[in-house]
Design a protein around this motif. Structure first.
Motif, short mmCIF file in Angstrom:
data_model
loop_
_atom_site.label_atom_id
_atom_site.label_comp_id
_atom_site.label_asym_id
_atom_site.label_seq_id
_atom_site.Cartn_x
_atom_site.Cartn_y
_atom_site.Cartn_z
N PHE A 82 12.87 6.66 2.98
CA PHE A 82 12.82 5.60 3.89
C PHE A 82 13.85 5.80 5.11
CE2 PHE A 82 13.44 3.49 0.05
CZ PHE A 82 12.39 3.05 0.04
N ILE A 83 12.92 5.98 6.28
CA ILE A 83 13.27 6.45 7.32
C ILE A 83 13.51 5.29 8.06
CG2 ILE A 83 13.52 8.48 9.49
CD1 ILE A 83 12.29 10.07 7.30
N LEU B 92 9.84 -3.52 0.99
CA LEU B 92 10.11 -2.12 0.81
C LEU B 92 10.92 -1.18 -0.34
CD1 LEU B 92 9.58 -0.06 4.48
CD2 LEU B 92 7.86 -0.56 2.90
N ASP B 93 12.00 -1.39 -0.49
CA ASP B 93 13.03 -1.49 -1.56
C ASP B 93 12.24 -1.72 -2.86
OD1 ASP B 93 15.30 -0.36 -2.38
OD2 ASP B 93 15.77 -2.30 -2.53
N ALA C 107 0.39 -1.16 -0.24
CA ALA C 107 0.07 -0.42 0.08
C ALA C 107 0.91 0.89 0.06
CB ALA C 107 -0.88 -0.03 1.41
N LEU C 108 2.18 1.15 0.18
CA LEU C 108 3.06 2.29 0.00
C LEU C 108 4.24 2.61 -1.15
CD1 LEU C 108 4.99 1.29 3.40
CD2 LEU C 108 2.37 2.64 3.70
N ALA C 109 3.60 1.55 -2.32
CA ALA C 109 4.06 2.42 -3.34
C ALA C 109 4.04 4.19 -3.76
CB ALA C 109 3.00 1.98 -4.23
N GLY D 235 18.71 -2.84 0.86
CA GLY D 235 18.37 -2.20 0.00
C GLY D 235 19.20 -2.12 -1.26
N ARG D 236 18.94 -1.30 -2.86
CA ARG D 236 19.44 -1.26 -3.16
C ARG D 236 19.78 0.31 -3.76
NH1 ARG D 236 15.45 -3.35 -7.74
NH2 ARG D 236 13.94 -2.07 -6.37
N HIS D 237 19.31 1.03 -2.29
CA HIS D 237 19.59 2.43 -2.15
C HIS D 237 19.77 3.25 -1.04
CE1 HIS D 237 18.39 3.18 -6.32
NE2 HIS D 237 17.52 2.02 -6.30
N PRO D 238 21.23 2.67 -0.72
CA PRO D 238 21.67 2.70 0.78
C PRO D 238 21.52 4.67 0.76
CG PRO D 238 23.53 2.20 -0.33
CD PRO D 238 22.14 1.43 -1.51
N GLU D 239 21.84 5.63 -0.66
CA GLU D 239 21.98 6.78 -0.26
C GLU D 239 20.17 7.30 0.23
OE1 GLU D 239 21.30 5.24 -2.64
OE2 GLU D 239 20.32 5.87 -4.48
#
Lengths: 84, 281
Positions: free
Chosen positions: B111-112, B101-102, B76-78, B127-131
């Motif tokens: 992402f917090i 989530l990733d 639901a968080l798309a 995930g793929r986006h640590p930044e």
């Protein structure tokens, strides 16, 4: 009834804060160690013990400062016992 | 209006969702089942009722709830621009949620991770986006606590930090930025204090009420460490101490067996009605 109510409320406070030496008119929040979280518990306690639901307008800290104020608050919600 | 996803409808997730809704954000609150979400809604109504008594603003529970959509599953968080994750301090659970989530969130989502002890860099590695992953340690009860710890991981981008600062300002929070390290500042000190207080009770040196009276009376703390443990949740305290123990491999963080027993017994504190103290519910 009021006496009984006051005793119950004071008993609940003393159970949690054994160091509290309070009279009916003492402001429990001025003691320094009873905070607003406990006020929330007082609401729960009063509603459960006396079978009442406090109106949102009555959920003000002043109504919970003293045993006397709480006793008065409860008495406004609890219907007087039928006479005779 | 900014849509913020909140993962986990436990004590922290409920507080974060309420805080966001109070400040005008549209919130999507997710958990694993309807039952938990129903309980969350009831808790938010209760907390809104109490808000003014706790020194907060007068709140209309219906208005706050109207800004919160509840849903089962992170799918639901798309469309969320931010996702605040509040899963229990259990690495396997956190890892699984961040992986999912990733997969489901938009490429620009921030992402917090709301954690009290797990290093942010470790969470970001999932995930793929640590930044785009950053840590925020909210305090409980969230709407009533004006300060948070803000923790960038090794790879967190300046843009992610900037967006997170803006969101926190919108929630009325001041952020103290500290470096990434298990437990950050607050819990390196607090968890050891609570753990040692539990040892005092476990060893029979003092009762919980006596330990807390010493802290309140002698040090002027508004609450003693074991009252604090009941507020945070005894199970959460145990998980946090275990995380510190595992991360630093230092015996000073060994968890008190009493915390383990209480957790097994379901004596989790305020939220379960009994912990070091008994609560009326």
């Amino acid at each position: 009834m009021a006496e009984n109510t006051a005793e119950k409320i004071a008993g609940f406070i003393r159970e949690r804060f054994p160091e509290a030496e309070i009279t009916e008119s003492d402001d429990i929040f001025s003691l320094g160690y009873i905070n607003s979280l406990f006020a929330m518990e007082l609401v729960m306690y009063l509603e459960k013990t006396f079978g009442i639901t406090l109106g949102n307008d009555d959920l003000r800290i002043d109504n919970f400062r003293t045993v006397k104020a709480m006793t008065g608050l409860v008495s406004r919600y609890v219907a007087p016992a039928p006479v005779g | 209006m900014t849509v913020v996803g909140v993962v986990g409808a436990g004590v922290m997730g409920i507080g974060v969702a309420q805080n966001l809704a109070q400040d005008g954000y549209d919130v999507v609150l997710v958990d694993l089942d309807e039952q938990t979400l129903d309980a969350a809604r009831a808790e938010i109504v209760r907390n809104c009722r109490m808000s003014q008594m706790m020194g907060g603003p007068a709140l209309d529970p219906d208005e706050v709830l109207a800004r919160i959509t509840c849903a089962v599953g992170v799918e639901a968080l798309a469309k969320a621009e931010f996702v605040i994750e509040n899963v229990t301090e259990d690495w396997d659970a956190k890892q699984a949620v961040h992986q999912r989530l990733d997969e489901v969130c938009a490429p620009e989502t921030v992402f917090i991770a709301n954690t009290s002890a797990i290093p942010i860099t470790r969470i970001a590695s999932v995930g793929r986006h640590p930044e785009r992953v950053v840590g925020v340690h909210f305090m409980n009860p969230v709407p009533a606590k004006p300060v948070v710890e803000l923790i960038p991981g090794v790879h967190t981008s300046p843009r992610t930090l900037e967006l997170t600062r803006e969101l926190l300002a919108g929630m009325g929070k001041k952020a103290v930025e500290v470096k990434d390290s298990s437990g950050f500042v607050s819990n390196r000190v607090l968890m050891l204090t609570v753990n040692e207080a539990a040892f005092l009770v476990y060893e029979g040196v003092a009762t919980a009420a006596q330990v807390d009276e010493v802290f309140r009376g002698c040090f002027g703390h508004p609450m003693g460490p074991l009252q604090t443990a009941d507020l945070i949740g005894v199970d959460t305290i145990l998980y946090s101490v275990e995380v510190l123990y595992e991360h630093y491999a230092d015996s000073k963080y060994r968890p008190c067996p009493l915390l383990k027993q209480m957790t097994d017994a379901g004596l989790h504190g305020r939220k379960s009605g009994r912990g070091f103290y008994t609560y009326s519910s």
